[in-house]
Enzyme design. Sequence first.
Site, PDB file in Angstrom:
ATOM      1  N   ASP A 247      -8.415  -6.753  -7.174  1.00  0.00           N
ATOM      2  CA  ASP A 247      -7.116  -6.348  -6.941  1.00  0.00           C
ATOM      3  C   ASP A 247      -6.385  -6.928  -8.095  1.00  0.00           C
ATOM      4  O   ASP A 247      -6.181  -8.283  -8.176  1.00  0.00           O
ATOM      5  CB  ASP A 247      -6.610  -6.797  -5.765  1.00  0.00           C
ATOM      6  CG  ASP A 247      -5.260  -6.113  -5.251  1.00  0.00           C
ATOM      7  OD1 ASP A 247      -4.738  -5.672  -6.021  1.00  0.00           O
ATOM      8  OD2 ASP A 247      -5.143  -5.848  -4.007  1.00  0.00           O
TER       9      ASP A 247
ATOM     10  N   HIS B 117      -6.790  -2.612  -5.962  1.00  0.00           N
ATOM     11  CA  HIS B 117      -5.799  -2.659  -5.000  1.00  0.00           C
ATOM     12  C   HIS B 117      -6.123  -1.829  -3.672  1.00  0.00           C
ATOM     13  O   HIS B 117      -5.405  -1.968  -2.747  1.00  0.00           O
ATOM     14  CB  HIS B 117      -4.504  -2.276  -5.634  1.00  0.00           C
ATOM     15  CG  HIS B 117      -3.284  -2.554  -4.525  1.00  0.00           C
ATOM     16  ND1 HIS B 117      -3.171  -3.616  -3.925  1.00  0.00           N
ATOM     17  CD2 HIS B 117      -2.192  -1.757  -4.415  1.00  0.00           C
ATOM     18  CE1 HIS B 117      -2.051  -3.787  -3.120  1.00  0.00           C
ATOM     19  NE2 HIS B 117      -1.508  -2.573  -3.325  1.00  0.00           N
TER      20      HIS B 117
ATOM     21  N   SER C 283      -0.757  -2.935   1.369  1.00  0.00           N
ATOM     22  CA  SER C 283       0.124  -3.376   0.122  1.00  0.00           C
ATOM     23  C   SER C 283       1.347  -3.856   0.711  1.00  0.00           C
ATOM     24  O   SER C 283       1.352  -4.976   1.589  1.00  0.00           O
ATOM     25  CB  SER C 283       0.156  -2.256  -0.751  1.00  0.00           C
ATOM     26  OG  SER C 283       0.811  -2.634  -1.989  1.00  0.00           O
TER      27      SER C 283
END
Length: 724
Positions: A668, A700, A593
Amino acid sequence: MRKLLWLFLLTGAAATAQKNLTIQEATFGQYQNFAVKSLAAPQWRPDTHVLTYLDATYQNLMARSEDGQWAESVLLTKEELASALKSKFSGDTFALRMFPAGYSWKDKNTLLLEVAGANGTYLVEFDAATKTVKSAVKISADAANQVLSANGNAAAWLKENNIVISKDGKDTNVTTDTDKGIVNGSDYTHRQEFGIDKGMWWSPNSDKLLYYRKDETMVADFPLIQWGERIAAAKDIKYPMAGMKSEEVTLLVYDVATGNKTTLKTDGPKEQFLTCVTWSPDGKQIYVGVLNREQNHLKLNKYDAATGSLIKTLFEEKAATYVEPLHVLTFIPGNNSQFLYRTEKEGYEQLYLYNTDGKELKKLGFKDVVVTELLGFDTAAKNVFYMGTANNGLDRQLYKTDLKSGKTVQVTTTSGTHNAVVSTDGALVLDSFSNTSTPNDVNIINLKNNKATNLFKAENPYTGKTDLPKMELVTLTSADGKTPLNGRIIYPANFDAAKKYPVIVYVYGGPHAQLVTNKWLGGANLFDYYLAQQGYVVYTMDNRGSDARGRDFEHVIHRNLGVNEMADQMKGVEFLKAKPFVDANKIGVSGWSFGGFMATSLMLDQADTFKVGVAGGPVCDWKYYEVMYGERYMDTPQENPEGYDKNNVIKKAAKLQGRLLVIHGAQDNVVVQQHSMEFINSCITAGKQVDYFLYPTHEHNVRGKDRIHLNQKIAEYFDTYLKK
């Protein structure tokens, strides 16, 4: 004889040898076979000195009482609960796998429980003294965001994008929007930024329901490809990208008796953010934080619940960077005219006492402590208790503040991470404590005499099973030359200071995250220790921009994400390279991320340093990220083109020299796949080889059993390209 002795020594050594972690253990072991002994879901029974929690198998609700010298007893079993439910609802069956872990106490004898039956879900008020059901509201088994009213007689819940209220065996449709772009009552309003975790709020006397109405019909659709179909199909989600059209949100009050709806007059631009939503204790007013889209000007407003009209703006907050409201107001028990407000307006997120006219009565902050959790008050509401930082953000301690004088006392003092639960009279504290050498030490502390009763000290769960490599917390200085930074080194197994080892830098580096803490395992994931057992130095450092160190420490990233963060990370690399056991030619980096953005950025901007990288779910161009988070830190692409250009890794693909593995979840909905696809395309254009792996069904992050596959892939990638 000598041969027999040799065989005995070999077999004896094999019997006691300690093995490395398996990839399965490295993935789930912290929560399974290496879980540290602890109390599950501990709570104080209101107005008593009785502590309740779930047993190790989650089958029974246990209790320890001061009168019983803290001896353990069974308060309620799942079988007793199921039997009581069956007696109340004879037409349903309750095959409970465990006692409801989300239980809470409403009062001294009343438990609040959510229980699944064969024919629906029940929100239950249960009398723990008589072991009978006091009341229950049945809702649909597929209900979402369910909220029980304060009197326990009704429940509001979501059926897709609409609100339903269940009461007295009847369902009432509060909203009936057929357009899925109109979303009512959802906790996924403003994409759950600004501390939002609810989308509906019952009034204190249960006669009204306040809820969000989110209009995202004008927000662009983003396709998520569903690969399981015979012909792959697109599932569209609403995704407001930075600089583009955002959602429009209002707040409505529904009168249960009349069915009438009143919209709060939160005047201003349609694309503003509404948060800190709080009912007054008497149910006559509603408080809302109104934040502009630029996120640099907050108004704390008071509205009339009956008419929706603005009564008054209590106060405003402005900042050159951003204002980030994260918490509802907390009214002082028994006082309808005073509340606590949490803000970092003076440098650290701390408590301030206000009255309902907007006057600041007292600043309740203490030194440079950042409040991390507000725990509650004592019986007379003389003191408030909270968890806060210490030791440059490494520790978590319990604090008590006198509301009248503002005097603060640090209740716990041993350096480490304390998790505290305070009895409702403020006399007793359950303190679960760990640090880098203590797995868990659980005590009940009497605050009147400071006497501690130890319930247990957890054993090291790895003893005799595996040799965990040595871990050390370190302190560095940031790139500005004046700010201390916290780091963590996990040394390779069987460490030999005379050898040279490859290094894996595990990074996140973004807001609202802290990876290095003074608790068991140093805050590291067990997978980090697995990599160390494979022969790597595993290093992590919380750069400026990360959490728990105050406003200025975090806000240094504003409009320039990645710049100061990378500068600090390179100070960490300098620290590593100065170690004689570090192979400076074999340094890798990994992150997910924001950490994926950092890993990719470091591989490109510091290509001479990093040989191998793994970037999961990486932000590659911040203009593809969503409005609420992205614009807070970067402003819009139109307002800050230089900043967006400077941290755009897609434009830097030609700098790639080492081996880079990019991993993404095809579903995602946070960092959409467009980020990595555009980066891969740029690598192709630049003639740069890059490895790419997709998890077709994951969002995600990669969760469940597939997490083992992910960790194996990361480990094998470093083994293949960093070790050689």
